[in-house]
Design an enzyme around this catalytic site. Structure first.
Site, short mmCIF file in Angstrom:
data_model
loop_
_atom_site.label_atom_id
_atom_site.label_comp_id
_atom_site.label_asym_id
_atom_site.label_seq_id
_atom_site.Cartn_x
_atom_site.Cartn_y
_atom_site.Cartn_z
N CYS A 2 0.84 -1.19 0.00
CA CYS A 2 0.00 0.00 0.00
C CYS A 2 0.89 1.24 0.00
O CYS A 2 1.95 1.25 0.59
CB CYS A 2 -0.96 0.10 1.18
SG CYS A 2 -2.08 -1.28 1.34
N ARG A 27 3.89 -0.47 -4.72
CA ARG A 27 3.63 -0.94 -3.36
C ARG A 27 2.28 -1.63 -3.24
O ARG A 27 1.96 -2.20 -2.18
CB ARG A 27 3.67 0.23 -2.38
CG ARG A 27 5.05 0.84 -2.23
CD ARG A 27 5.01 1.96 -1.23
NE ARG A 27 4.78 1.45 0.11
CZ ARG A 27 5.74 1.30 1.01
NH1 ARG A 27 6.97 1.60 0.71
NH2 ARG A 27 5.47 0.86 2.21
N TRP A 75 -3.09 -2.63 -1.52
CA TRP A 75 -2.88 -4.08 -1.64
C TRP A 75 -3.78 -4.69 -0.58
O TRP A 75 -3.54 -4.54 0.62
CB TRP A 75 -1.41 -4.42 -1.39
CG TRP A 75 -1.09 -5.87 -1.62
CD1 TRP A 75 -0.73 -6.45 -2.79
CD2 TRP A 75 -1.09 -6.91 -0.63
NE1 TRP A 75 -0.50 -7.80 -2.59
CE2 TRP A 75 -0.71 -8.11 -1.29
CE3 TRP A 75 -1.37 -6.96 0.73
CZ2 TRP A 75 -0.60 -9.34 -0.63
CZ3 TRP A 75 -1.27 -8.18 1.39
CH2 TRP A 75 -0.89 -9.35 0.71
N ASN A 151 -1.94 2.59 5.88
CA ASN A 151 -1.13 1.41 5.57
C ASN A 151 -0.96 0.62 6.86
O ASN A 151 -0.77 1.22 7.91
CB ASN A 151 0.28 1.81 5.12
CG ASN A 151 0.30 2.30 3.70
OD1 ASN A 151 -0.72 2.29 3.02
ND2 ASN A 151 1.46 2.74 3.26
N GLY A 152 -0.96 -0.69 6.75
CA GLY A 152 -0.76 -1.52 7.94
C GLY A 152 -1.98 -2.36 8.23
O GLY A 152 -2.91 -2.44 7.40
N GLU A 547 16.48 -19.00 -6.46
CA GLU A 547 16.14 -17.64 -6.88
C GLU A 547 15.65 -17.63 -8.33
O GLU A 547 14.69 -16.92 -8.66
CB GLU A 547 17.35 -16.72 -6.68
CG GLU A 547 17.19 -15.28 -7.15
CD GLU A 547 16.05 -14.52 -6.48
OE1 GLU A 547 15.42 -15.01 -5.54
OE2 GLU A 547 15.77 -13.40 -6.96
N LYS A 551 11.96 -16.30 -9.43
CA LYS A 551 11.73 -15.26 -10.44
C LYS A 551 10.70 -15.72 -11.45
O LYS A 551 9.78 -15.00 -11.81
CB LYS A 551 13.03 -14.89 -11.18
CG LYS A 551 14.06 -14.10 -10.45
CD LYS A 551 13.66 -12.72 -10.01
CE LYS A 551 12.97 -12.74 -8.69
NZ LYS A 551 13.53 -12.16 -7.54
N GLU A 554 7.04 -16.12 -9.88
CA GLU A 554 6.33 -14.93 -9.40
C GLU A 554 5.88 -14.01 -10.54
O GLU A 554 4.90 -13.30 -10.39
CB GLU A 554 7.13 -14.15 -8.35
CG GLU A 554 8.35 -13.44 -8.85
CD GLU A 554 9.11 -12.73 -7.74
OE1 GLU A 554 8.49 -12.19 -6.83
OE2 GLU A 554 10.36 -12.71 -7.82
N HIS A 570 15.74 -37.64 -5.09
CA HIS A 570 14.95 -38.07 -3.92
C HIS A 570 13.49 -37.66 -4.05
O HIS A 570 12.81 -37.48 -3.04
CB HIS A 570 15.59 -37.48 -2.65
CG HIS A 570 17.00 -37.93 -2.46
ND1 HIS A 570 17.33 -39.18 -1.99
CD2 HIS A 570 18.17 -37.32 -2.77
CE1 HIS A 570 18.66 -39.30 -1.97
NE2 HIS A 570 19.18 -38.19 -2.45
N LYS A 669 5.35 -4.89 -3.62
CA LYS A 669 6.69 -4.67 -3.09
C LYS A 669 6.54 -4.35 -1.61
O LYS A 669 5.59 -3.71 -1.22
CB LYS A 669 7.27 -3.46 -3.84
CG LYS A 669 8.76 -3.33 -3.75
CD LYS A 669 9.42 -4.09 -4.85
CE LYS A 669 10.93 -3.98 -4.80
NZ LYS A 669 11.55 -5.17 -5.40
#
Ligand code: F6R
Length: 674
Positions: A2, A27, A75, A151-152, A547, A551, A554, A570, A669
């Site tokens: 947000c 954000r 968000w 926000n929060g 990583e 990438k 996502e 395995h 983000k």
């Protein structure tokens, strides 16, 4: 997560807020809204679901009057991404509702109507609630008392909401935020009743007391900006666990959840800390501590690099940031390599060499991509400095209560410096009395402020939701730290010199690596229809495999798994068939032959193989279906060159599949919720 922006000054607020929201869109981007306030106490509001462009179209069609305003890009946490749930939210006095206050039933579905709580007045959406506002001749007393953006997360919003509903407050959204709006309205009524007790020469004393009183009832985190109908020249900003900054201009102020909306507006910034409330008008800024009253605030200079969020001719931030990696590494190493002592130097660790020499164990904590960087750090520090290292997901560490021996040193690794779990883990380890350090990109962020010391990455703003250049900076900075700790201990002067020379060469090696771009694009076209990928690597490049897989998944929504290459036998090998590509990361070095055997095992089962290998490796070309050649570097730096083709592969596959790489679905983000 947000974004918040606020403006008070002589200019039209809607344009400035909209521009600020565009810079904050990374954000959160599922809905957005603006509210402005005119000198006669009229609120104007526009909200829309989806990206900022949708909001911009609305505002272009019906601009919002006023030179004071707040905006938010969301968000979703509580309630679906609808206009009703989009911020700003409004606080309405109970007695402004016509007739006796009705208790509105609510449920998560209650506010999913696209324009619940909004009316169309003169082509513009104005105000929220109550029914009386449909009458064009509304009296001032029926207007909302305040508008706010948050926000929060408010953890105790449910009991608060039940109480407010029982008292007659009406809700038009499913958010946790709306309880804050009504709580402040309620506190305001209480404080108004005691107005004579407040100093007559402090025009905002009542408002401040009301906000302070209401915030005292909240459990959770907030960055808040609030407009009050009675004070159209004022923004109140309050912070608890969610960042807020104030930009100081000439006869104007800006409030934002990070520095990016200040770009081109002002070079002066004030970082608010937890428990602080700011009273912001065009000409004045007063900062108060919730309990201790007025405090002196420091005005910092804002480096242009901290707000550089232009695309610079690239089609996407992600691609731009991939290409910025050589420069990010140059910024990370600038002034930090000392030839005279063959070591690295860090100005902000705030611990003596004796204390650092005494570290018997290093604990690295992080989330997501930063956690992958920490895994590379484990290999680097153990090999170069011979100090035992543990890597913990911050979300696990914060609740795990591990026994920590004296001499344990914590490094929290984070691009944003705001990740809720990383912050909580840092606080927990700090509370136990261990030194805490941060590897952080965003200057002035909460983790940077709360750690005992640390190292800034200086990678510049990372806007693409998928982290790329921050990862490279983190790994590189960990390599410099490994050198530093190594030189405090057993590493010889000559070894230190050799490592410094290799570190210095790296930006050029990365520039050469970026030449793989066209080759990677061709390979992406060949494999973009696959639905599963395996990423396999060993030792230093096991984290590279993780990583690379992250990438891809996502931003392209393809299922991808990273594994240590040998571990594949395995279980995961069961997935291998002619439709499941395996990406092998195989630098020359200690485990090259072993990885080659693993590659043969995949080929024997008909799986297509893409190999990332150093230039000149012809053996791998005989086995792999496709090879991406990268420059040769020492094994300990190979994760930095090997990640580039994987970032590009993810990028191009996502583009070919029509995905929005900078704003992947469901993500944002800076994850400031648990
Ligand atoms: C993935 C990504 C995330 C972040 C994670 C931690 O590309 O960006 O996994 O790495 O949310 O964020 P920071 O580093 O800001 O603590």
């Amino acid at each position: 997560m947000c974004g918040i922006v606020g403006y008070v000054g002589p200019r039209r607020a809607d344009e400035i807020l909209l521009e600020g929201l565009r810079r904050l869109e990374y954000r959160g981007y599922d809905s957005a809204g603006l509210a402005t306030l005119t000198p006669d106490g009229q609120f104007h509001v526009a909200k829309s679901v989806g990206r900022i462009n949708a909001l911009a179209e609305k505002i272009a069609a019906a601009p919002l009057a006023g030179t004071t305003g707040i905006g938010h890009t969301r968000w979703a946490t509580h309630g679906a991404p609808t206009e009703a749930n989009a911020h700003p939210h409004f606080g309405v006095a109970r007695d402004s509702v016509a007739g006796s206050p009705a208790v509105v039933a609510w449920s998560p579905d209650h506010a999913t109507g696209a324009t619940a709580g909004l009316q169309k007045v003169r082509g513009q959406e104005t105000l929220a609630q109550p029914a009386a506002l449909r009458d064009a001749s509304i009296s001032r007393s029926e207007m909302p008392t305040l508008a706010l953006a948050h926000n929060g997360v408010i953890e105790n919003y449910l009991p608060l909401k039940e109480k407010l509903l029982a008292e007659g407050y009406q809700f038009s959204s499913s958010t946790d935020t709306e309880v804050i709006a009504h709580l402040i309205v309620r506190s305001l009524a209480k404080m108004e009743a005691r107005r004579s007790e407040f100093p007559a020469d402090e025009p905002y004393a009542v408002v401040l007391a009301a906000v302070t009183h209401a915030l005292g009832k909240l459990r959770g985190t907030y960055g808040l900006v609030i407009l009050f109908r009675e004070h159209p020249e004022l923004i109140v900003a309050a912070r608890q666990g969610s960042p807020l900054v104030v930009g100081v201009g000439q006869g104007e102020h800006f409030v934002a959840s990070d520095a990016s909306p200040l770009a081109g507006r002002t070079g002066k910034i004030v970082y608010l800390a937890d428990h602080q409330i700011a009273l912001v008008t065009a000409d004045s800024l007063e900062v108060r501590h919730r309990e201790h009253g007025r405090i002196e605030h420091l005005v910092h200079d804002l480096a242009a690099s901290e707000t550089d969020v232009d695309l610079g001719g690239y089609p996407h931030y992600m691609l731009k940031e991939i290409f910025e990696q050589p420069e990010a590494i140059e910024n990370a190493l600038r002034g930090r390599l000392n030839d005279q002592h063959a070591t690295a130097v860090f100005g902000g660790l705030n611990l003596t060499p004796q204390q650092l020499r005494g570290a018997s164990r290093i604990l690295l904590t992080a989330c997501g991509t930063s956690w992958h960087a920490a895994l590379v750090g484990e290999y680097l520090i153990e090999e170069l400095a011979r100090i035992p290292v543990e890597v913990e997901y911050a979300s696990e560490l914060r609740y795990r209560n591990p026994p920590l021996e004296p001499g344990t040193l914590l490094f929290a690794i984070t691009q944003s410096g705001e990740t809720a779990d990383t912050l909580a883990a840092l606080r927990e380890i700090k509370r136990k009395g261990h030194p805490t350090l941060a590897l952080c990109n965003v200057v002035g962020s909460t983790i940077a402020q709360e750690a005992d010391g640390g190292v800034y990455l200086h990678a510049g703003p990372e806007i693409g939701v998928a982290s790329t250049k921050a990862y490279a900076s983190q790994v590189f900075t960990l390599a410099m730290l490994a050198l530093y700790f190594g030189r405090l201990r057993h590493l010889s002067f000559e070894a230190g010199q050799r490592i410094i020379a290799q570190l210095r060469q790296l930006p050029d090696r990365l520039r050469q690596t970026l030449d793989v771009h066209a080759a990677v694009r061709r390979i992406a076209a060949k494999y973009c229809h696959a639905t599963n990928f395996l990423y396999l690597g060993r030792q230093y490049n096991f984290p590279t495999a993780l990583e690379g897989a992250l990438k891809l998944k996502e931003i392209s929504y393809i299922h991808a798994e990273g594994y240590p290459a040998a571990e594949m036998k395995h279980g995961p090998i069961a997935l291998v068939d002619e439709h499941t590509p395996s990406v092998f990361i195989m630098p020359q070095g200690s485990v090259y032959d072993k990885v080659m055997s693993n590659l043969e095992e995949i080929k024997a089962r008909g799986g297509p193989v893409i190999a990332i290998a150093p230039e000149g490796d012809r053996a791998v070309a005989r086995l792999a279906d496709d090879v991406i050649y990268v420059p040769r570097v020492e094994e300990f730096l190979s994760p930095l060159v090997n990640i580039i083709p994987l970032q590009l592969l993810a990028y191009h596959i996502a583009i070919l599949r029509g995905c929005d790489v900078d704003r992947p679905r469901n993500l944002a983000k800076s994850v400031t919720v648990e």
